[in-house]
Write an enzyme that holds these catalytic residues in place. Structure first.
Site, PDB file in Angstrom:
ATOM      1  N   HIS A 143      78.700  92.536 -10.042  1.00 32.88           N
ATOM      2  CA  HIS A 143      78.509  93.889  -9.524  1.00 32.88           C
ATOM      3  C   HIS A 143      79.611  94.178  -8.498  1.00 32.88           C
ATOM      4  CE1 HIS A 143      76.890  91.847  -6.025  1.00 32.88           C
ATOM      5  NE2 HIS A 143      75.924  91.312  -6.754  1.00 32.88           N
ATOM      6  N   ALA A 144      79.530  95.333  -7.849  1.00 33.98           N
ATOM      7  CA  ALA A 144      80.598  95.763  -6.934  1.00 33.98           C
ATOM      8  C   ALA A 144      80.802  94.786  -5.779  1.00 33.98           C
ATOM      9  CB  ALA A 144      80.291  97.163  -6.404  1.00 33.98           C
ATOM     10  N   GLY A 145      79.742  94.055  -5.393  1.00 36.81           N
ATOM     11  CA  GLY A 145      79.899  93.056  -4.339  1.00 36.81           C
ATOM     12  C   GLY A 145      80.849  91.941  -4.747  1.00 36.81           C
ATOM     13  N   HIS A 146      80.702  91.466  -5.973  1.00 29.07           N
ATOM     14  CA  HIS A 146      81.623  90.440  -6.480  1.00 29.07           C
ATOM     15  C   HIS A 146      83.046  90.987  -6.549  1.00 29.07           C
ATOM     16  CE1 HIS A 146      77.770  89.083  -8.492  1.00 29.07           C
ATOM     17  NE2 HIS A 146      78.168  87.958  -7.960  1.00 29.07           N
ATOM     18  N   ASP A 205      74.593  85.952   1.015  1.00 36.20           N
ATOM     19  CA  ASP A 205      74.026  84.598   0.952  1.00 36.20           C
ATOM     20  C   ASP A 205      74.501  83.835   2.191  1.00 36.20           C
ATOM     21  OD1 ASP A 205      72.734  84.542  -1.825  1.00 36.20           O
ATOM     22  OD2 ASP A 205      74.733  85.286  -2.263  1.00 36.20           O
ATOM     23  N   SER A 247      72.841  93.014  -5.622  1.00 35.26           N
ATOM     24  CA  SER A 247      72.469  91.682  -6.100  1.00 35.26           C
ATOM     25  C   SER A 247      72.196  91.757  -7.586  1.00 35.26           C
ATOM     26  CB  SER A 247      71.204  91.201  -5.375  1.00 35.26           C
ATOM     27  OG  SER A 247      70.657  90.070  -6.038  1.00 35.26           O
TER      28      SER A 247
END
Length: 281
Positions: free
Chosen positions: A30-33, A146, A181
């Site tokens: 997702h955009a976080g990655h 995390d 997430s």
């Protein structure tokens, strides 16, 4: 983007690279990655990602079998983000025989998230060390969502004298504050609307601590009560020191973090907010 599935292949591809920035993932990106991939470009000449759903870090009641696997879509996102090399091994490649040598983190592995996911951080530390040995990066990036994982891996890297800088990437959030997430996909429409409460609650605790409140147990208890009243099943809400996630000692602690994990329907959501207090003198 090159995609390699074997250890000799990826090692050969990386041989001539100068400064490698590495982002290990379990896929379902997702955009976080992608924010981590973009940040990695500023830390190295060659950005390497890995995708591997690591059985060692899932407990018997965890979601290993239903964890979303979306390799083709992930590859498209990584290529668009400028990742040069993807290492996507099978279980047979990474664990050709049962993994009997493990990294055993200290007592923190049994606290907070570790209390509710026995063996989780042992599995994380073991696979990350193995991936570090394969990729041999100079820098590795992990998301701050995390938080406990980031701290465990940072301390592992220091104590084992690995020549790798560990960088924590800021949490990417939806417009209503929910931390992105892969497990958000488990939320129903009504649960998704309710899910934003977790971050609001943590921000409120941080603001209350900034305002001078030091009865952390009371803040934690009130937060759990509010979540439980709204249909959550809470594992913990905890105010801890940023450096080692132990209980704050005395009122002069300046670098704190409030962390939470709670279940909403089928999704177990985690989040945290750092609290940086001004010096009192």
């Amino acid at each position: 983007m090159q995609i390699h599935t074997s250890i000799p292949e990826v090692r050969a591809a990386l041989q001539a690279r100068r400064r490698i920035a590495f982002v290990p993932t379990m896929g379902n990106l997702h955009a976080g990655h992608i924010a981590l991939m973009n940040e990695a470009r500023s830390h190295g000449d060659c950005v390497v990602a890995s995708i591997f759903v690591n059985r060692l870090q899932f407990g018997p009641n965890d979601d290993f079998d239903r964890y979303p696997r979306t390799l083709q879509a992930d590859c498209e996102k990584l290529a668009a983000a400028g990742v040069e090399i993807l290492f996507a091994p099978s279980e047979e490649v990474l664990y050709p025989e049962p993994q009997q040598y493990h990294v055993e983190p200290p007592a923190i592995q049994h606290q907070l998230d570790g209390e509710f996911r026995p063996g989780h951080f042992r599995g994380v530390a073991t696979v990350v060390l193995k991936l570090f040995n394969i990729v041999q990066p100079q820098v590795a990036l992990f998301g701050k969502k995390d938080y406990q994982q980031l701290m465990v891996l940072r301390h592992m890297t220091q104590q084992l004298a690995l020549p790798i800088a560990i960088v924590g990437g800021e949490t990417v959030r939806a417009d209503d504050g929910l931390a992105l997430s892969s497990r958000n996909a488990y939320l129903s429409v009504s649960e998704r609307a309710e899910a934003a409460r977790l971050h609001r609650l943590l921000k409120r605790i941080a603001a209350t601590v900034h305002a001078g409140e030091r009865d952390f147990v009371k803040l934690e208890r009130e937060a759990v009560g509010e979540l439980d009243q709204n249909g959550w099943k809470t594992d913990y809400v905890a105010v801890r020191r940023q450096s080692d996630l132990q209980l704050p000692q005395g009122s002069d602690e300046r670098e704190l973090v409030v962390l939470a994990a709670s279940r909403l329907g089928a999704a177990r959501l985690i989040d945290n907010v750092e609290i940086a207090l001004a010096n009192s003198h």
